[in-house]
Write an enzyme that holds these catalytic residues in place. Sequence first.
Site, short mmCIF file in Angstrom:
data_model
loop_
_atom_site.label_atom_id
_atom_site.label_comp_id
_atom_site.label_asym_id
_atom_site.label_seq_id
_atom_site.Cartn_x
_atom_site.Cartn_y
_atom_site.Cartn_z
N TRP A 104 13.24 68.62 -49.93
CA TRP A 104 12.85 68.60 -48.52
C TRP A 104 12.48 69.98 -48.01
O TRP A 104 11.54 70.12 -47.23
CB TRP A 104 13.95 67.96 -47.68
CG TRP A 104 14.24 66.57 -48.17
CD1 TRP A 104 15.36 66.13 -48.80
CD2 TRP A 104 13.33 65.45 -48.16
NE1 TRP A 104 15.23 64.81 -49.16
CE2 TRP A 104 13.99 64.37 -48.78
CE3 TRP A 104 12.03 65.24 -47.68
CZ2 TRP A 104 13.40 63.11 -48.93
CZ3 TRP A 104 11.45 63.99 -47.83
CH2 TRP A 104 12.12 62.96 -48.45
N ASP A 173 16.72 71.65 -40.76
CA ASP A 173 16.54 70.22 -41.02
C ASP A 173 17.93 69.65 -41.31
O ASP A 173 18.49 69.89 -42.38
CB ASP A 173 15.60 70.03 -42.22
CG ASP A 173 15.49 68.56 -42.65
OD1 ASP A 173 16.11 67.70 -42.00
OD2 ASP A 173 14.77 68.30 -43.64
N LYS A 197 19.83 58.38 -41.34
CA LYS A 197 20.95 58.61 -42.25
C LYS A 197 22.28 58.60 -41.49
O LYS A 197 23.15 57.80 -41.77
CB LYS A 197 20.76 59.91 -43.01
CG LYS A 197 19.54 59.83 -43.92
CD LYS A 197 19.08 61.14 -44.41
CE LYS A 197 17.66 61.05 -44.92
NZ LYS A 197 17.50 60.10 -46.04
C1 LIG Z 1 17.05 66.37 -45.65
C2 LIG Z 1 15.87 65.46 -45.40
N1 LIG Z 1 14.79 65.93 -44.75
C3 LIG Z 1 13.73 65.16 -44.51
C4 LIG Z 1 13.67 63.85 -44.92
C5 LIG Z 1 12.46 63.03 -44.62
O1 LIG Z 1 12.72 62.32 -43.47
P1 LIG Z 1 11.68 61.30 -42.82
O2 LIG Z 1 11.59 60.14 -43.76
O3 LIG Z 1 12.33 60.95 -41.52
O4 LIG Z 1 10.39 61.99 -42.65
C6 LIG Z 1 14.78 63.31 -45.59
C7 LIG Z 1 14.83 61.94 -46.00
O5 LIG Z 1 14.53 61.12 -46.49
C8 LIG Z 1 15.89 64.15 -45.86
O6 LIG Z 1 16.95 63.66 -46.53
#
Ligand SMILES: Cc1ncc(COP(=O)(O)O)c(C=O)c1O
Length: 362
Positions: A104, A173, A197
């Site tokens: 991420w 994040d 989550k």
């Molecule tokens: C730490 C983290 N950041 C970002 C994301 C991406 O999130 P989203 O699907 O809301 O764009 C995720 C998850 O899937 C994640 O676990």
Amino acid sequence: MAENRIFNFNAGPAVLPLPVLEEIQASFLNFKGSGMSITEVSHRSVWFDDVINDAVARTKRLLGLDDKFHVLFLQGGASMQFAMVPMNFLPEGKSADYVNTGTWSTKAIKEAKILKKAHRVAATSEDRNFAYIPKNIPFDKDAVYVHLTSNNTIKGTQWAEFPDTGGVPIVADMSSDIMSRPLDVEKFGVIYAGAQKNIGPAGVCMVIVRDDMLKTIPDNLPSMLNYKTFTESNSMYNTPPCFSIYTIQLVMKWLEETVGGLAAMEKINQEKAGLLYDFMDSTDFYNATADKDSRSLMNVTFRLPSEDLEKLLIKEATAAGMGGLKGHRSVGGCRASIYNAMPVEGVQTLVDFMKAFEKKNG
Ligand SMILES: Cc1ncc(COP(=O)(O)O)c(C=O)c1O
């Protein structure tokens, strides 16, 4: 446990508190005497105003946010924030620091690159497959922000403490650990989290922005990609994801009134993670993949002696009422996501199952 419900160890969308789901069910057909469900009322109505204002107020109380912080609800997920952060907060002639602790963070860095924004990777744990959180990072004291991922959902690592950035605001994040513990909010310029989550359903991203961060936003951004659009409209410039925000409101109410706040939540999370890690440390059959000092309290990633045994464990656990234990498709292995709403009983049931599985197959 309610009838036919499993212990849900999915990484996200993930388990929600049962009292929240029950309240949604009970009030679904006639929300607060409106004669409509929450998915049918106008977002310009008093009913929805109460929902969003209460969600914001409870979020502020739980995290101890004062008036210089805005709590926003945006769409596009955390992934949209990867781009919005540099678009809004990284002006020409300035640079930002990024810490790369996995998939991420890598995606966040990619967006800064696509936008041709000046940035530096101040530290990375890629050398050991992201099994740890870097320490003693030489941050650029002139950076406009330091971006990091507080909890790495895929690799099972988490910042136990946030780094000293020399006063540079942290942009975090927190998709997979927001509201799991108290925070020293003064360190943060921006916190964002895809809700699916730890705080609600998919479809909304909670964004917390410190007011002074808004000063350098360029005036040539599309409205929907400019944080000011949302600070100036209480997140209702356009139709917001009403049902997701409503669920967040109920999760915040559960955290405040049933759990008793974030310090109490953290204690429970430590207890749950301790049950799993202590057990795994007592045997060679299960191996936690993250370094001890970097272990996540939210996503416990582990391996068994073979992939066949991992597949068997996941299959037998599913049959025994424990779902979602498969590791992320990019890394394999097993992962137990034990977010706020996972009860201690669920983790104890998993540990008991893992003990019996080892006896049979070890
Ligand atoms: C730490 C983290 N950041 C970002 C994301 C991406 O999130 P989203 O699907 O809301 O764009 C995720 C998850 O899937 C994640 O676990």
